[in-house]
Scaffold this motif. Structure first.
Motif, PDB file in Angstrom:
ATOM      1  N   ARG A 145       0.791  -1.163   0.006  1.00 28.59           N
ATOM      2  CA  ARG A 145      -0.249   0.108  -0.036  1.00 28.59           C
ATOM      3  C   ARG A 145       0.930   1.170   0.044  1.00 28.59           C
ATOM      4  NH1 ARG A 145      -2.261   3.212  -1.626  1.00 28.59           N
ATOM      5  NH2 ARG A 145      -4.065   4.315  -0.900  1.00 28.59           N
ATOM      6  N   ASN A 150      -3.454  -0.005  -4.610  1.00 22.98           N
ATOM      7  CA  ASN A 150      -4.732   0.429  -4.012  1.00 22.98           C
ATOM      8  C   ASN A 150      -5.858  -0.586  -4.161  1.00 22.98           C
ATOM      9  OD1 ASN A 150      -5.564   0.988  -6.619  1.00 22.98           O
ATOM     10  ND2 ASN A 150      -5.143   3.115  -6.630  1.00 22.98           N
ATOM     11  N   ALA A 183      -6.145  -6.313   4.406  1.00 22.12           N
ATOM     12  CA  ALA A 183      -5.866  -5.218   3.417  1.00 22.12           C
ATOM     13  C   ALA A 183      -6.663  -4.030   3.901  1.00 22.12           C
ATOM     14  CB  ALA A 183      -6.601  -5.782   2.225  1.00 22.12           C
ATOM     15  N   PHE A 188      -6.102  -0.509   1.825  1.00 23.58           N
ATOM     16  CA  PHE A 188      -6.383  -0.644   0.697  1.00 23.58           C
ATOM     17  C   PHE A 188      -8.033  -0.262   0.371  1.00 23.58           C
ATOM     18  CE2 PHE A 188      -2.746  -3.323   0.326  1.00 23.58           C
ATOM     19  CZ  PHE A 188      -2.459  -3.387  -0.991  1.00 23.58           C
TER      20      PHE A 188
END
Length: 409
Positions: A145, A150, A183, A188
């Motif tokens: 990240r 992304n 994540a 993300f």
């Protein structure tokens, strides 16, 4: 990428493209696909261009994971030379495999950095990597990240251990759902879970459980693919020997309907036959680039590219790929120049699978007659049809291949 490459005409050793292809640069969105061909083990159903460490042992360092990022970066630099000075801010970058996350996070970040340095990224660029659930940690995700990724796509496939076993998937049930949370914690913005339905031995209840687990994890995108048994795979051999049952088309159709019902109830909307998202921003923009005729450079062994009506593909084996780049040559093995008719047909094949559908003016007289019949049969939606577009109904999605085959004439 598929393991079989088509025939085609030779590619100049420097990779140069015809003037007419270069003249169209910038007219369509431009993206990068970066192929990482390594896997810890080969899944029984997989027919992609991937290799385990054992399979590459005889190739030596030239095909090693340790040197792979440098080879990929070399091809990105080659792409800049081939495409010249055209202003081409990259809209999407997608790392696929194989398992890209078998490489250190710094290697994936270095590949992305090369794209950024050579071409620049659009302000709203989507940058995705695929990942196996067991191949990442919170620290690994945080490094990705921070390096500019992304979006991430996890291969979940199923929540049922016996289904995962048939597929030769080795992650622990529950791990994909944990990965979604990790994540999100890493920052993300978009997370996808891939599912497969129609595995031999899977029941409707198994499939419902997998959907419930995926939805419960909270990704903003879910892909659900019908299992295709490819000739030459270990799974195909097991079915041929009678070790596993064949799964018929009616079962696949039932599973698709179960998926649509569960995902729609949870707030996911289909935008391509096998893909659902909670918001328009959550859609996979890289795949949309493919489906709507954009340009992309595919770097890596066996990767395919398309720029301005020219399609080409790289040498399959990582060793052959690396040797070409080391010699200063393109790794491209062959190419084809698409005719206007080729491009018309491809637009129909791809766009008809999208919720927006394809323009009716792409169809020939025979294709329009077939579309009228599909409309009468309830396979096309009358509302977009009245507005000049052929778009599938839910029943049409179940028969998408047949509808496309009929109207593409």
């Amino acid at each position: 990428m598929p393991s079989a490459l088509p025939d085609g005409e030779p590619v100049p050793s420097d990779g140069s493209l015809p003037d007419h292809a270069l003249a169209q640069l910038g007219e369509r969105p431009f993206g990068f696909y970066l192929h990482v061909p390594y896997c810890a083990s080969r899944c029984g159903y997989c027919d992609f261009n991937t290799y385990t460490a054992t399979e590459l042992h005889s190739s030596g360092a030239v095909a090693s994971q340790e040197t792979y990022a440098a080879n990929l970066v070399a091809e990105v630099r080659l792409a800049r030379r081939v495409l010249g000075e055209a202003d081409l801010p990259v809209r999407t970058v997608f790392l696929g495999g194989g398992t890209p996350t078998l490489l250190p996070a710094r290697d994936l970040v270095a590949m992305l950095a090369a794209v950024r340095e050579e071409f620049g990224l659009a302000p709203d660029a989507e940058v995705t990597t695929e990942a196996n659930p067991e191949s990442v940690t919170p620290a690994y995700l945080a490094e990705l990240r921070e390096g500019g990724f992304n979006r991430i796509s996890f291969g979940m496939q199923s929540a049922r251990p016996h289904v995962l076993k048939v597929l030769d998937r080795h992650h622990t049930p529950g791990r994909p759902e944990a990965c979604v949370a990790e994540a999100r914690a890493a920052g993300f913005e978009h997370v996808n879970l891939d599912l497969i339905y129609g595995t031999p031995g899977e029941s409707d209840e198994d499939w419902r459980a997998s959907l419930a687990a995926a939805i419960g994890a909270g990704p903003d995108h879910v892909s659900a693919y019908s299992l295709i048994v490819e000739e030459g795979t270990r799974l195909a051999g097991r079915i041929k020997r009678g070790e596993l049952p064949r799964v018929d088309d009616d079962v696949h159709a039932d599973r698709y309907l179960i998926a649509e019902q569960a995902l729609a109830a949870a707030g996911y909307t289909w935008y391509e036959v096998s893909n659902w998202a909670t918001t328009e921003a959550g859609r996979c923009k890289h795949n949309e680039l493919y489906w709507t005729g954009g340009d992309w450079w595919g770097a890596g062994p066996g990767a395919h590219s398309h720029v301005g009506g020219v399609r080409w593909w790289n040498a399959k084996h990582p060793a052959a790929y690396a040797r070409s780049l080391a010699a200063g040559h393109t790794p491209a093995q062959g190419r084809e120049l698409l005719t206007p008719e080729d491009r018309r047909v491809e637009r129909i094949l791809l766009e008809l699978r999208l919720s927006a559908g394809c323009p009716l003016d792409l169809l020939t007289a025979a294709g329009l007659r077939a579309a009228e019949q599909a409309l009468a049969d309830g396979l096309l939606d009358p509302v977009p049809y009245a507005e000049g577009r052929a778009a599938l109904t839910l029943r049409g999605r179940l028969l998408a291949d047949a509808v496309v085959r009929d109207v593409v004439d």
